[in-house]
Scaffold this motif. Structure first.
Motif, mmCIF file in Angstrom:
data_model
loop_
_atom_site.group_PDB
_atom_site.id
_atom_site.type_symbol
_atom_site.label_atom_id
_atom_site.label_comp_id
_atom_site.label_asym_id
_atom_site.label_seq_id
_atom_site.Cartn_x
_atom_site.Cartn_y
_atom_site.Cartn_z
ATOM 1 N N ILE A 4 0.869 -1.089 0.024
ATOM 2 C CA ILE A 4 -0.013 0.002 -0.022
ATOM 3 C C ILE A 4 1.042 1.263 -0.148
ATOM 4 O O ILE A 4 1.816 1.338 0.630
ATOM 5 N N THR A 5 0.544 2.391 -0.677
ATOM 6 C CA THR A 5 1.208 3.448 -0.765
ATOM 7 C C THR A 5 0.120 4.568 -0.374
ATOM 8 O O THR A 5 -0.964 4.433 -0.626
ATOM 9 N N ILE A 6 0.459 5.329 0.657
ATOM 10 C CA ILE A 6 -0.544 6.346 1.088
ATOM 11 C C ILE A 6 -0.239 7.666 0.952
ATOM 12 O O ILE A 6 1.025 8.115 1.697
ATOM 13 N N LEU A 7 -0.673 8.530 0.096
ATOM 14 C CA LEU A 7 -0.578 9.808 -0.218
ATOM 15 C C LEU A 7 -1.229 10.515 0.704
ATOM 16 O O LEU A 7 -2.695 10.678 0.704
ATOM 17 N N GLY A 8 -0.747 11.355 1.832
ATOM 18 C CA GLY A 8 -1.369 12.083 2.766
ATOM 19 C C GLY A 8 -1.516 11.304 4.003
ATOM 20 O O GLY A 8 -2.585 11.121 4.663
ATOM 21 N N SER A 9 -0.413 10.644 4.442
ATOM 22 C CA SER A 9 -0.474 9.781 5.593
ATOM 23 C C SER A 9 -0.749 10.268 7.043
ATOM 24 O O SER A 9 -1.008 9.682 7.930
ATOM 25 N N ILE A 33 4.559 6.230 2.025
ATOM 26 C CA ILE A 33 3.967 7.425 2.542
ATOM 27 C C ILE A 33 4.269 8.584 2.037
ATOM 28 O O ILE A 33 5.556 8.779 1.721
ATOM 29 N N SER A 34 3.533 9.668 2.284
ATOM 30 C CA SER A 34 3.814 10.980 1.914
ATOM 31 C C SER A 34 2.958 11.985 3.056
ATOM 32 O O SER A 34 1.790 11.350 3.376
ATOM 33 N N VAL A 54 9.637 7.741 0.819
ATOM 34 C CA VAL A 54 8.696 8.639 1.660
ATOM 35 C C VAL A 54 8.772 9.904 0.934
ATOM 36 O O VAL A 54 9.721 10.190 0.188
ATOM 37 N N SER A 55 7.927 10.725 0.679
ATOM 38 C CA SER A 55 7.739 12.038 0.169
ATOM 39 C C SER A 55 7.317 13.085 1.145
ATOM 40 O O SER A 55 6.383 12.769 1.946
ATOM 41 N N ILE A 56 7.808 14.259 1.082
ATOM 42 C CA ILE A 56 7.315 15.246 2.158
ATOM 43 C C ILE A 56 7.459 16.651 1.523
ATOM 44 O O ILE A 56 8.077 16.800 0.638
ATOM 45 N N GLY A 57 6.310 17.225 2.103
ATOM 46 C CA GLY A 57 6.230 18.649 1.238
ATOM 47 C C GLY A 57 7.152 19.963 1.455
ATOM 48 O O GLY A 57 7.015 20.710 0.754
ATOM 49 N N THR A 58 8.166 19.736 2.523
ATOM 50 C CA THR A 58 8.730 21.127 2.754
ATOM 51 C C THR A 58 10.273 20.688 2.804
ATOM 52 O O THR A 58 10.757 19.630 3.358
ATOM 53 N N GLU A 59 10.929 21.685 2.397
ATOM 54 C CA GLU A 59 12.420 21.172 2.488
ATOM 55 C C GLU A 59 12.917 21.268 3.949
ATOM 56 O O GLU A 59 13.939 20.485 4.154
ATOM 57 N N GLU A 60 12.511 21.941 4.966
ATOM 58 C CA GLU A 60 12.852 21.591 6.385
ATOM 59 C C GLU A 60 12.388 20.233 6.605
ATOM 60 O O GLU A 60 13.493 19.714 7.358
#
Length: 383
Positions: A4-9, A33-34, A54-60
């Motif tokens: 399973i991939t969860i976008l918006g975990s 997950i993202s 994993v993907s994350i939305g911010t550079e921090e």
């Protein structure tokens, strides 16, 4: 074992999905997950579920996660979501991010022939024509809706044939301000709008519920998902939120799906369909405690979001993209207290009036209409 991939975990749908998976570790594996800004929760989820990507939305967030997990396949932002949609290892991708940012990943997953557990209504609202075209081209791919209303329609449609459908009936809680008139809504605050009587949801969708825009988005999504004419899609206000939606057939039988106000059931069904499985994660519905169920006509004059959605849907083309984009920015401006509650409708209506709709023939057409609308709203209402 299903990957399973969860976008918006980190959102409400994502965390509910992880609870479903938590109870069925022998059946489901989290491969990716993202998250957007809540990188601390993403780190907790990495430790518990050990995703490969994993993907994350911010550079921090990217820097912090990379430092703690240097060997992790880590991606950033919109391009990161797209990459998660392209993963060969995924069997099912749950799209639970908010906004049109989820469309590209869904498109990539369709091209890979995956099952999409769709909780991102903007995908079908902004680009339903294009998505349906892709599904016909990539026949191994499928969409199982996760929104409680569309999951209910999906389940109820199994009782008969599409050509025998008389009406799809979508239920609405009525939101935070059910029964109020326009004069009572002039000075509504953000705090007021975020007090939903039934559901615990993210801020944006809670405000959409209070304006009935959310129900309008669901009408458009139902049209695109099930290819049913707008004249056959009705909305009724059902404050108890027990009947999640109904299908009326030509013989006047109504088939409904009832359940507790718990998103884990439609999430699990999207993972296990066509099977239905028991799980400790799922809440039960005690009819003896429910009591009376009531239904009301929606007030489409006060809550214009619903009537504007029907108008956008019937115009078609990129007008539904504009409806969605204008609402997203209007809600953002309302939460920043730059516009008043009732002005959300003004923003949507004026953006629609300003737009000349185009036929949707590509993802680029969708994204261009979306971006131009956002820019126009900012320029005219965001100062």
């Amino acid at each position: 074992m299903k990957n399973i991939t969860i976008l918006g975990s980190t959102g409400s749908i994502g965390t509910n999905a992880l609870e479903v998976i938590r109870q069925k570790r022998d059946e489901f594996n989290v491969v990716a997950i993202s998250g957007h800004t809540n990188y601390k929760l993403v780190i907790e989820q990495i430790k518990e579920f050990n995703p490969k990507y994993v993907s994350i939305g911010t550079e921090e967030g990217y820097k912090v996660i990379k430092k703690e997990f240097p060997e992790l396949n880590l991606f950033l932002g919109r391009e990161g979501l797209k990459k998660l949609g392209q993963l060969d290892e995924t069997d099912i991708i749950l799209t639970a991010v908010s906004g049109v940012i989820g469309i590209e990943a869904t498109v990539e997953a369709i091209k890979k022939g995956k099952r999409i557990a769709l909780a991102n209504k903007e995908t079908m609202v902004a680009g339903g024509v294009y998505i349906r075209k892709l599904l016909k081209e990539y026949k191994d791919a499928e969409i199982i809706p996760v929104d409680s209303e569309h999951s209910a329609l999906f389940q109820s449609l199994l009782a008969g044939k599409k050509e025998n459908v008389k009406n799809l009936i979508i239920t609405a809680s009525g939101g935070s301000f059910r029964g109020k008139k326009r004069d009572e809504l002039k000075n509504i605050t953000v705090e007021d709008a975020l007090k939903h009587p039934k559901w615990s949801m993210g801020k944006k969708i809670t405000i959409d519920s209070s304006t009935l825009v959310n129900k309008g988005l669901e009408v458009i999504e139902a049209h695109e998902l099930f290819e049913i004419d707008y004249d056959k899609i009705k909305v009724v206000v059902h404050p108890q939120s027990i009947v999640h939606s109904l299908v009326e057939y030509e013989d006047n039988a109504m088939i409904a799906q009832l359940g507790a106000t718990d998103m884990k059931l439609p999430i699990q069904l999207a993972f296990t369909y066509p099977e239905r499985e028991s799980s400790k994660a799922l809440d039960t519905l005690d009819l003896m405690k429910v009591g009376a169920l009531t239904f009301e006509e929606p007030d489409m004059e006060t809550f214009k979001g619903l009537s504007l959605a029907y108008k956008a849907g019937r115009i078609g083309g990129t007008m539904t993209t504009v409806f969605n984009a204008a609402n997203e920015i209007a809600v953002e401006l309302f939460m920043k207290e730059k516009i008043k509650f009732l002005e959300i409708y003004d923003v949507i209506e004026k953006a629609m009036e300003n737009h000349i709709p185009k036929e949707i023939d590509s993802l680029e057409t969708i994204l261009e209409a979306d971006e131009k609308t956002r820019q126009w709203v900012y320029e005219n209402f965001g100062k």
